[in-house]
Design an enzyme around this catalytic site. Structure first.
Site, PDB file in Angstrom:
ATOM      1  N   ASP A  57      24.730  34.548  39.298  1.00  0.00           N
ATOM      2  CA  ASP A  57      24.216  35.906  39.228  1.00  0.00           C
ATOM      3  C   ASP A  57      25.323  36.948  39.309  1.00  0.00           C
ATOM      4  O   ASP A  57      26.067  37.016  40.284  1.00  0.00           O
ATOM      5  CB  ASP A  57      23.198  36.095  40.345  1.00  0.00           C
ATOM      6  CG  ASP A  57      22.036  35.119  40.189  1.00  0.00           C
ATOM      7  OD1 ASP A  57      21.506  35.065  39.075  1.00  0.00           O
ATOM      8  OD2 ASP A  57      21.691  34.426  41.151  1.00  0.00           O
ATOM      9  N   THR A  58      25.367  37.771  38.272  1.00  0.00           N
ATOM     10  CA  THR A  58      26.473  38.690  38.047  1.00  0.00           C
ATOM     11  C   THR A  58      25.946  39.904  37.290  1.00  0.00           C
ATOM     12  O   THR A  58      24.951  39.809  36.585  1.00  0.00           O
ATOM     13  CB  THR A  58      27.559  37.996  37.187  1.00  0.00           C
ATOM     14  OG1 THR A  58      28.057  36.869  37.889  1.00  0.00           O
ATOM     15  CG2 THR A  58      28.716  38.924  36.862  1.00  0.00           C
ATOM     16  N   THR A  59      26.635  41.030  37.421  1.00  0.00           N
ATOM     17  CA  THR A  59      26.334  42.148  36.539  1.00  0.00           C
ATOM     18  C   THR A  59      27.617  42.594  35.847  1.00  0.00           C
ATOM     19  O   THR A  59      28.693  42.608  36.445  1.00  0.00           O
ATOM     20  CB  THR A  59      25.692  43.324  37.299  1.00  0.00           C
ATOM     21  OG1 THR A  59      25.173  44.272  36.376  1.00  0.00           O
ATOM     22  CG2 THR A  59      26.679  44.004  38.219  1.00  0.00           C
TER      23      THR A  59
END
Length: 532
Positions: free
Chosen positions: A351-353
């Site tokens: 999970d990353t932005t």
């Protein structure tokens, strides 16, 4: 070019400036900063801080970041490493003596000192036009007054809820009656708002010293962590020399190790020896080539990539033409190679932005921020509401490996921003979210555009495939005949669940003839691209 008779997003065109983020509210915040006279750095930091509130499973002040920046869109690409280090007491031998060779997702030993806030502070001081305190105001407002839970955010939150519910502190702070907040509901984060106000008032010291640092360290210590206040006080980002390769006339820049950007460049170097514009290539041929190049490149990553401050990494050799030739020669078009052996759970798309901004003066920034797994370690500090990442799980916990845990060492990182250049002129920032997939995603995005003639939105919309450590994963959109062809070559094909697509992406490219900006944002996320 896009066929407008089929459904799908169109690229966003803009004369002056453009932003692309994984959440509309963040994209709007970035655009507002630009229209109020701020630059690309200001807009990016405001957006990523806000995302840490409204996309809490993906990113936040308890995470890390990497940045590529081209001032005025000309000249040198600047790279900033905002990843954190292991505690000074974290010796591999300490874990070996206790028979610990792996750590669970919620282990305090997986929490490295978060690097994001120190990087934001340094970046704004060196290249921004506004104060960090001013740029944190949208995030503070969202945390204090509440924000509406977006569809993808809510879905991710619900998926992580069981891990959060297992921790009484985390459950109280980031769940509602033991469950994820419903999509469309309003969620408030008062503890996080108070912490953001401290950072707004004191800059990086508001996080790495005083009440916030004391809360983080004491909570981690109560779980058995080895962290100290000195570890936090010493946290600092580092300007590093970016690495690059040339593919079909474009220079593709990545941050150097400890990030895995070098893996994307290896894949591109391997693929450069094939004519991917050949209309005689089938879809199965293209997927096979990307899969085989991926397995070869990731094998190099897993053998060589660690913290260059503590281990020697032969970057020049790995990126040489001769090295690519030797790897390419191992590809058999009729037969799938053996999968790379990897650790359990390492193939999940973490999970990353990622976001990018190009402003009216040509300043271009490629920015990625992450807490690794959903809600990171799921350790949330009781007084300050900080969700702590678990990036240290990328370490090997046994002595001797290039990526073995050690005092003050940065782990191998999967999060990677990228920048495309034409000589000394910036073409544009791009990035792909999705943990391990990111290097393959960078290469796939570039080949879609340069070899297949796709526009920026088509290149990220196209069905994705990923071969690393097990089955060849394919998204919906890859037809049955293609899958049958791949299986004949020895691939074990696995369709990615529709609710768990492979990664996400954002990009902004400039048409060098007209000067017009063309932006895209991945429909696999809630986000959008905006421009003016």
């Amino acid at each position: 070019m896009r066929d407008f008779h089929r459904p799908g997003r169109s690229p966003v065109y803009a004369q002056n400036a453009a932003v692309a983020t994984s959440h509309p509210q963040a994209a709007l915040a970035a655009l507002n900063i630009l229209q109020q006279g701020g630059n690309a750095v200001d807009a990016a930091v405001a957006a990523v801080a806000l995302l840490g509130v409204i996309e809490p499973a993906m990113t936040g002040i308890g995470g890390d970041c990497f940045v590529l920046y081209v001032p005025k869109g000309k000249g040198k690409v600047i790279a900033l490493n905002g990843s954190g280090k292991a505690p000074a007491a974290a010796h591999a031998e300490w874990y070996a003596e206790r028979g610990e060779t792996t750590q669970p997702l919620n282990s305090p030993h997986g929490v490295t000192v978060p690097g994001a806030v120190a990087a934001w502070d340094r970046l704004v001081a060196d290249h921004g036009t506004r104060s960090l305190g001013e740029l944190l105001q949208p995030a503070i407002k969202a945390a204090e007054e509440g924000f509406v839970v977006a569809p993808k955010v809510g879905s991710d939150w619900a998926g992580d809820a069981p891990r959060l519910a297992a921790d009484p502190v985390s459950s109280k702070i980031v769940l509602v009656d033991g469950k994820a907040p419903a999509i469309g509901s309003v969620f408030k984060a008062p503890l996080l708002a108070a912490t953001l106000k401290k950072i707004a008032a004191k800059g990086r010291d508001g996080f790495y010293t005083g009440e916030v640092a004391e809360d983080i360290v004491s909570h981690l210590n109560s779980r058995g962590g080895l962290h100290t206040l000195e570890d936090f006080a010493n946290a600092a980002p580092e300007y590093v020399e970016p690495i690059k390769t040339t593919y079909k006339g474009l220079d593709i820049y990545e941050c150097p190790p400890n990030g895995q950007g070098i893996t994307a460049l290896i894949i591109l170097n391997i693929l450069s020896g094939f004519d991917l514009k050949d209309t005689g290539l089938s879809e199965a041929d293209r997927i096979h080539l990307l899969a085989e190049a991926t397995k070869l490149a990731y094998h190099q990553r897993d053998d060589y990539i660690g913290d260059p401050a503590q281990v020697k990494i032969p970057v020049e050799k790995i990126l040489s033409a001769g090295y690519a030739d030797a790897l390419r020669a191992r590809i058999d078009m009729s037969k799938a190679g053996a999968p790379v052996s990897v650790d359990v759970d390492s193939v999940e798309h973490k999970d990353t932005t990622y976001l990018c901004v190009v402003d009216k003066d040509g300043n271009a920034i490629s920015f990625i921020n992450s807490v690794f797994h959903g809600f990171g370690s799921t350790i949330v500090t009781p007084k300050t509401g900080v969700v702590l990442q678990n990036r240290g799980l990328s370490f090997k916990f046994a002595p001797g490996h290039v990526n073995s845990i050690a005092p003050g060492k940065r782990p191998m990182h999967t999060i990677i921003p990228a920048m495309a250049m034409k000589g000394d002129t910036c073409v544009g920032p791009f990035g792909v979210m999705g943990g391990q997939y990111q290097s393959t995603g960078h290469a796939g995005f570039i080949t879609n555009m340069l070899d297949r003639g796709m526009d920026i939105q088509e290149a990220m919309d196209a069905p994705r495939t990923f071969a690393y450590g097990g089955p060849l994963q394919v998204e919906n959109g890859v037809d049955d005949a293609t899958i049958a062809d791949l299986e004949k070559r020895g691939h074990t094909v696995e369709r990615a669940p529709a609710k768990k697509p492979i990664g996400g992406s954002q990009a902004i490219f400039r048409d060098l003839e007209t000067g017009v900006l063309v932006a895209g944002s991945d429909p696999r996320k809630d986000g959008c691209a905006l421009g003016y």
